[in-house]
Design a protein around this motif. Structure first.
Motif, mmCIF file in Angstrom:
data_model
loop_
_atom_site.group_PDB
_atom_site.id
_atom_site.type_symbol
_atom_site.label_atom_id
_atom_site.label_comp_id
_atom_site.label_asym_id
_atom_site.label_seq_id
_atom_site.Cartn_x
_atom_site.Cartn_y
_atom_site.Cartn_z
ATOM 1 N N HIS A 55 13.039 6.156 -13.105
ATOM 2 C CA HIS A 55 11.829 6.598 -13.448
ATOM 3 C C HIS A 55 10.903 5.896 -12.440
ATOM 4 C CE1 HIS A 55 14.230 7.399 -17.008
ATOM 5 N NE2 HIS A 55 13.008 7.741 -17.518
ATOM 6 N N ALA A 56 9.477 6.448 -12.413
ATOM 7 C CA ALA A 56 8.491 6.084 -11.498
ATOM 8 C C ALA A 56 8.361 4.478 -11.838
ATOM 9 C CB ALA A 56 7.272 6.857 -11.553
ATOM 10 N N LEU A 109 0.022 -8.185 -6.399
ATOM 11 C CA LEU A 109 1.191 -8.458 -7.120
ATOM 12 C C LEU A 109 2.048 -7.148 -7.126
ATOM 13 C CD1 LEU A 109 2.995 -10.338 -8.725
ATOM 14 C CD2 LEU A 109 1.493 -9.675 -10.599
ATOM 15 N N LEU A 110 3.382 -6.994 -6.664
ATOM 16 C CA LEU A 110 4.101 -5.946 -7.039
ATOM 17 C C LEU A 110 4.977 -6.101 -8.253
ATOM 18 C CD1 LEU A 110 5.225 -5.326 -3.243
ATOM 19 C CD2 LEU A 110 3.891 -3.737 -4.609
ATOM 20 N N THR A 111 5.289 -4.946 -8.933
ATOM 21 C CA THR A 111 6.007 -5.168 -10.248
ATOM 22 C C THR A 111 7.000 -4.141 -10.325
ATOM 23 O OG1 THR A 111 6.030 -5.478 -12.402
ATOM 24 C CG2 THR A 111 4.357 -3.890 -11.630
ATOM 25 N N ARG A 112 7.926 -3.979 -11.082
ATOM 26 C CA ARG A 112 8.661 -2.885 -11.665
ATOM 27 C C ARG A 112 9.505 -3.153 -12.774
ATOM 28 N NH1 ARG A 112 14.036 -2.286 -7.632
ATOM 29 N NH2 ARG A 112 14.928 -4.493 -8.218
ATOM 30 N N ARG A 113 9.696 -2.001 -13.633
ATOM 31 C CA ARG A 113 10.455 -2.118 -14.730
ATOM 32 C C ARG A 113 11.883 -2.102 -14.336
ATOM 33 N NH1 ARG A 113 8.304 -0.094 -19.471
ATOM 34 N NH2 ARG A 113 6.812 -1.415 -18.619
ATOM 35 N N THR A 114 12.431 -3.068 -15.282
ATOM 36 C CA THR A 114 13.729 -3.114 -15.215
ATOM 37 C C THR A 114 14.521 -3.000 -16.419
ATOM 38 O OG1 THR A 114 13.861 -5.530 -15.498
ATOM 39 C CG2 THR A 114 14.140 -4.827 -13.275
ATOM 40 N N TYR A 115 14.857 -1.858 -16.800
ATOM 41 C CA TYR A 115 15.422 -1.360 -18.205
ATOM 42 C C TYR A 115 16.863 -2.131 -18.198
ATOM 43 C CZ TYR A 115 11.911 2.241 -18.457
ATOM 44 O OH TYR A 115 10.953 2.821 -18.380
ATOM 45 N N ARG A 131 0.580 -1.220 -0.081
ATOM 46 C CA ARG A 131 -0.171 0.035 0.034
ATOM 47 C C ARG A 131 0.821 1.308 -0.135
ATOM 48 N NH1 ARG A 131 -2.388 0.442 4.361
ATOM 49 N NH2 ARG A 131 -4.491 1.283 3.827
ATOM 50 N N THR A 132 1.908 1.438 0.581
ATOM 51 C CA THR A 132 2.929 2.428 0.958
ATOM 52 C C THR A 132 3.459 2.511 -0.369
ATOM 53 O OG1 THR A 132 3.022 1.848 3.337
ATOM 54 C CG2 THR A 132 4.622 3.566 2.304
ATOM 55 N N ARG A 133 3.919 1.395 -1.159
ATOM 56 C CA ARG A 133 4.524 1.615 -2.199
ATOM 57 C C ARG A 133 3.686 2.054 -3.225
ATOM 58 N NH1 ARG A 133 9.681 -0.824 -2.606
ATOM 59 N NH2 ARG A 133 10.348 -2.715 -1.304
ATOM 60 N N GLN A 134 2.640 1.679 -3.342
ATOM 61 C CA GLN A 134 1.603 2.080 -4.460
ATOM 62 C C GLN A 134 1.364 3.835 -4.167
ATOM 63 O OE1 GLN A 134 0.881 0.717 -6.923
ATOM 64 N NE2 GLN A 134 -1.247 1.813 -7.702
ATOM 65 N N SER A 135 1.338 4.259 -3.045
ATOM 66 C CA SER A 135 1.108 5.859 -2.959
ATOM 67 C C SER A 135 2.474 6.242 -3.327
ATOM 68 C CB SER A 135 0.788 5.830 -1.499
ATOM 69 O OG SER A 135 -0.589 5.566 -1.118
ATOM 70 N N TYR A 136 3.376 5.830 -2.856
ATOM 71 C CA TYR A 136 4.652 6.590 -3.257
ATOM 72 C C TYR A 136 4.916 6.476 -4.859
ATOM 73 C CZ TYR A 136 9.708 7.055 -3.703
ATOM 74 O OH TYR A 136 11.106 7.415 -3.972
ATOM 75 N N TYR A 137 4.669 5.414 -5.325
ATOM 76 C CA TYR A 137 4.679 5.509 -6.963
ATOM 77 C C TYR A 137 3.892 6.464 -7.596
ATOM 78 C CZ TYR A 137 3.320 3.728 -11.651
ATOM 79 O OH TYR A 137 3.248 3.523 -13.167
ATOM 80 N N TRP A 138 2.683 6.599 -7.099
ATOM 81 C CA TRP A 138 1.869 7.797 -7.670
ATOM 82 C C TRP A 138 2.284 9.071 -7.473
ATOM 83 C CZ3 TRP A 138 -0.645 7.304 -12.066
ATOM 84 C CH2 TRP A 138 -1.127 6.097 -12.304
ATOM 85 N N GLN A 139 2.988 9.232 -6.305
ATOM 86 C CA GLN A 139 3.477 10.612 -5.712
ATOM 87 C C GLN A 139 4.720 10.882 -6.701
ATOM 88 O OE1 GLN A 139 3.992 9.882 -1.603
ATOM 89 N NE2 GLN A 139 1.786 10.334 -1.188
ATOM 90 N N VAL A 140 5.412 9.961 -6.843
ATOM 91 C CA VAL A 140 6.624 10.158 -7.720
ATOM 92 C C VAL A 140 6.111 10.546 -9.097
ATOM 93 C CG1 VAL A 140 8.935 9.068 -8.616
ATOM 94 C CG2 VAL A 140 8.366 8.958 -6.144
ATOM 95 N N ARG A 141 5.222 9.749 -9.559
ATOM 96 C CA ARG A 141 4.974 9.823 -10.903
ATOM 97 C C ARG A 141 4.287 11.002 -11.336
ATOM 98 N NH1 ARG A 141 1.933 5.140 -14.656
ATOM 99 N NH2 ARG A 141 1.476 6.597 -16.530
ATOM 100 N N ASN A 142 3.472 11.562 -10.327
ATOM 101 C CA ASN A 142 2.749 13.034 -10.496
ATOM 102 C C ASN A 142 3.502 14.164 -9.915
ATOM 103 O OD1 ASN A 142 0.649 11.734 -11.903
ATOM 104 N ND2 ASN A 142 -0.462 11.286 -10.031
#
Length: 198
Positions: A34-35, A67-73, A11-22
């Motif tokens: 990147h977010a 399920l958590l995910t992240r992009r790995t360039y 839950r905390t990671r999801q909030s952080y993701y959108w805060q960083v993204r926006n």
């Protein structure tokens, strides 16, 4: 520029993701990150809705897998790990390509939320996603084999896979729980059938 480590907990990671993204967070990810490279709940999975102002501060009363995910360039596949919406538990990142890692992470999250889920009754149900919730008699028969309170807490529906590496299906409006795919055991010929071959 000051950088901060990512928070823990789905839950905390999801909030952080959108805060960083926006760009609504005072904290910034590591420079050049990147977010989408931060851990976040995969869209379509529990808790994965738009949430730039944060989640409801009250977590669910019971462990809830997601399920958590992240992009790995620079790598072929994204990374996955199981998470829980009720606590800060996070699983390890499973090795392997796409669907295999994704399925393993979802299974790991269910091991946390519903230990022993692999012993749940397996249903051959292969109808449309909305059929089972409407068929109360069939659901009552399946849920009768669940430990007390599990059906109400969102324990998964375990169904036979139609093919190798069929992805697990997340809950949605018409399907209130994960559908976890398990492979059918290979059919072994009985001794009588083997004798007929010779």
């Amino acid at each position: 520029m000051t950088t901060y480590p990512e928070p823990r907990g789905a839950r905390t990671r999801q909030s952080y993701y959108w805060q960083v993204r926006n760009q609504r967070s005072r904290t910034r990810p590591v420079r050049g990150v990147h977010a989408c490279e931060t851990w976040h709940i995969l869209h379509g999975h529990p808790g994965g809705a738009y949430s730039d102002f944060g989640h409801d501060p009250t977590p669910p009363e019971h462990h809830t897998p997601t399920l958590l995910t992240r992009r790995t360039y620079g790598q072929d596949d994204d990374q996955y790990r199981g998470g829980c919406l009720a606590c800060d538990w996070e699983g390890d990142v499973p090795p392997g390509p796409g669907h295999a890692a994704c399925n393993a992470a979802i299974a790991d999250a269910h091991d946390h939320a519903f230990p022993g889920w692999r012993a749940l009754p397996i249903t051959p149900h292969r109808g449309e996603a909305w059929d089972l919730p409407r068929n109360q008699l069939l659901w009552a028969q399946i849920a009768a084999g669940y430990p007390r309170g599990w059906a109400e807490a969102g324990a998964p529906l375990v169904v036979w896979s139609r093919h190798r590496m069929e992805p697990h299906q997340p809950p949605h409006r018409r399907r209130p729980r994960y559908e976890l795919r398990v492979p059918k055991p290979s059919r072994q010929a009985s001794p009588a059938e083997q004798a007929e071959l010779f």
